[in-house]
Write a protein that holds these residues in place. Structure first.
Motif, PDB file in Angstrom:
ATOM      1  N   ASN A  47      37.208  45.663  41.677  1.00 23.93           N
ATOM      2  CA  ASN A  47      38.607  44.757  42.031  1.00 23.93           C
ATOM      3  C   ASN A  47      39.215  44.766  43.220  1.00 23.93           C
ATOM      4  OD1 ASN A  47      41.454  44.006  42.242  1.00 23.93           O
ATOM      5  ND2 ASN A  47      41.517  43.667  40.097  1.00 23.93           N
TER       6      ASN A  47
ATOM      7  N   GLU B 201      38.007  34.659  45.625  1.00 22.14           N
ATOM      8  CA  GLU B 201      37.167  35.725  45.608  1.00 22.14           C
ATOM      9  C   GLU B 201      35.355  34.855  46.361  1.00 22.14           C
ATOM     10  OE1 GLU B 201      35.274  36.064  41.512  1.00 22.14           O
ATOM     11  OE2 GLU B 201      37.808  36.983  41.213  1.00 22.14           O
TER      12      GLU B 201
ATOM     13  N   PRO C 256      30.929  37.044  44.266  1.00 27.19           N
ATOM     14  CA  PRO C 256      32.468  36.490  43.680  1.00 27.19           C
ATOM     15  C   PRO C 256      32.249  36.149  42.502  1.00 27.19           C
ATOM     16  CG  PRO C 256      31.372  34.848  45.055  1.00 27.19           C
ATOM     17  CD  PRO C 256      30.348  35.436  45.070  1.00 27.19           C
TER      18      PRO C 256
ATOM     19  N   SER D 142      34.030  34.820  40.290  1.00 27.83           N
ATOM     20  CA  SER D 142      34.352  33.617  40.206  1.00 27.83           C
ATOM     21  C   SER D 142      33.666  32.139  39.234  1.00 27.83           C
ATOM     22  CB  SER D 142      35.646  33.380  41.310  1.00 27.83           C
ATOM     23  OG  SER D 142      35.049  32.363  42.189  1.00 27.83           O
TER      24      SER D 142
ATOM     25  N   GLU E  50      39.999  32.946  39.078  1.00 29.87           N
ATOM     26  CA  GLU E  50      40.466  33.918  41.020  1.00 29.87           C
ATOM     27  C   GLU E  50      41.055  35.034  40.606  1.00 29.87           C
ATOM     28  OE1 GLU E  50      39.403  33.957  43.858  1.00 29.87           O
ATOM     29  OE2 GLU E  50      38.481  31.415  43.441  1.00 29.87           O
TER      30      GLU E  50
ATOM     31  N   LEU F 298      34.665  41.539  42.863  1.00 36.39           N
ATOM     32  CA  LEU F 298      33.248  41.538  43.374  1.00 36.39           C
ATOM     33  C   LEU F 298      32.174  42.020  42.144  1.00 36.39           C
ATOM     34  CD1 LEU F 298      34.243  41.209  47.017  1.00 36.39           C
ATOM     35  CD2 LEU F 298      33.942  38.854  45.600  1.00 36.39           C
TER      36      LEU F 298
END
Ligand code: PMP
Ligand code: GLN
Length: 385
Positions: A324, A333, A350, A352, A360, A364
């Motif tokens: 995070n 992201e 990412p 997302s 969001e 990652l």
């Protein structure tokens, strides 16, 4: 002359898979590639030697449609040894596939009809939804909530109804690294027994489970296994993602439908590799040490990150670590992952993008299936942020 019009797309929401996008970006910018999940260490010399041997011995023509007898028998024996529970008949209940991706595509295509609903847990690995849509089915999303990404069974129950044809599960889970417990599997079992839904259990990380936990294969649970198609990947297990070899195990009636489709997608898969894998699977030492090897890499990466502003989300399995970055940036992201690749030299994924609508959460995914030098260099760059 008539110029053909661009075809109307069957997948309007689908772009190029994030794995191709990030690996390409990493190569173009000379970044350390911790994005797409693949190991950077070699395949066993013995396994390579076996493939060569079988090629020289002439195993170079089509294999049987369902896979070689020897490999199906070796898979059946491995399933029995590791999970007990259901015994898979090599004749009628195991098929060798071109990686897990083809097994998943084929299983969904074989089962899902127009208007059928399919439960998909998000964040979801990206090859589940497209074949559902191509089959005219409807994905029904159930969120695994951050930061622990565990299933909420009350929530799942609310989404399952008489239209639910299939429930897709994935433990150890990509991208979160969460491992489902025996209680999770029992809750799922209860649900499918009462509704008749089928389960597609994506178990490609079955041999990468940490801290003494055990992989809870659907095969361990008698009633659940009667509803389940279990997918595995030799690519993950033997660090050979480029070989695209995998398999699927399922009760006879489900496998009959699977094979009807499989025969027209690929007919059969790589023959000399099947012969080699059958021999290699015979020695359980070839897969039992994988968890500890990856746990060492996970711990090495975590240690190398000490002092960084990234916050760790524990990884219980797979070769992925979520980080995070909310103390470093509030960018979206995809944007942040792009910046990290192009400016700071570390490529990641990412999280997302594994949601139907980008979610969001400033998280990652990093692949730690890499040598110590690469992990150290990546951690140094991340710590500088
Ligand atoms: N499922 C999951 C969860 C994965 O991470 C992957 C990644 N490779 C696959 C399926 C596909 O496996 P294969 O490479 O054997 O097609
Ligand atoms: N499973 C790999 C990952 O999650 C990617 C495989 C692929 O690129 N299709 O990174």
């Amino acid at each position: 002359m008539i110029t053909p019009a661009a075809p109307s797309t069957k997948l309007p929401q689908t772009g190029t898979t994030i794995f191709a996008v990030m690996s390409k970006m990493a190569a173009e910018h000379g970044a350390l590639n911790l994005s797409q999940g693949f190991p950077d260490f070699p395949v066993s010399e013995e396994l390579i030697g076996l493939v060569e041997k079988y090629m020289r011995e002439g195993r170079n023509q089509y294999a049987p449609l369902e896979g070689t007898q020897a490999l199906r028998e070796a898979i059946s024996a491995k399933m029995q040894k590791l999970y007990g529970g259901r015994t898979y008949d090599p004749e009628t209940e195991i098929t060798v596939t071109s990686g897990a991706t083809q097994a998943i595509f084929t299983a969904i295509t074989a089962l899902v009809k127009e208007e059928d609903e399919v439960i998909v847990f998000t964040p979801a690995y990206d090859c589940y939804v497209p074949p559902i849509l191509l089959s005219g089915g409807k994905p029904v999303f159930v969120e695994l909530k951050a930061p622990h990404f565990r299933p909420d069974w009350d929530e799942v129950k609310k989404r399952v109804n008489r239209k639910t044809k299939l429930i897709i599960i994935n433990s150890p889970h990509n991208p979160s690294g969460t491992v489902w417990t025996a209680d999770d599997m029992r809750a799922l079992e209860k649900l499918v027994v009462s509704t008749g839904a089928y389960v597609l259990s994506d178990e490609v990380y079955e041999h990468i489970v940490f801290d003494g936990a055990e992989h809870q294969s659907a095969a361990r649970f008698e009633a659940l296994s009667a509803h389940s198609m279990i997918v595995a990947s030799f690519g993950k297990t033997f660090h050979a993602t480029g070989w695209k070899m995998g398999y699927i195990c399922a009760p006879k009636a489900l496998m009959k439908e699977f094979r009807k489709v499989h025969q027209y997608i690929v007919y059969c898969v790589n023959h000399p590799m099947q012969a080699a894998l059958a021999d290699f699977l015979g020695n359980e030492a070839n897969y039992t040490g994988i968890s500890s090897m990856y746990q060492e890499r996970r711990d090495f990466f975590i240690k190398a990150l000490e002092g960084s502003k990234f916050k760790l989300i524990p990884s219980q399995g797979t070769y992925f670590q979520l980080l995070n970055y909310s103390e470093i940036s509030r960018k979206k992201e995809v944007k942040f992952a792009e910046e990290l690749t192009k400016v700071h030299g570390v490529a990641s994924i990412p999280v997302s993008v594994f949601y139907p609508q980008p979610r969001e959460q400033f998280v990652l995914r990093f692949c730690f299936a890499k040598g110590e030098e690469t992990l150290t260099a990546a951690a140094e760059k991340l710590k500088a942020l």
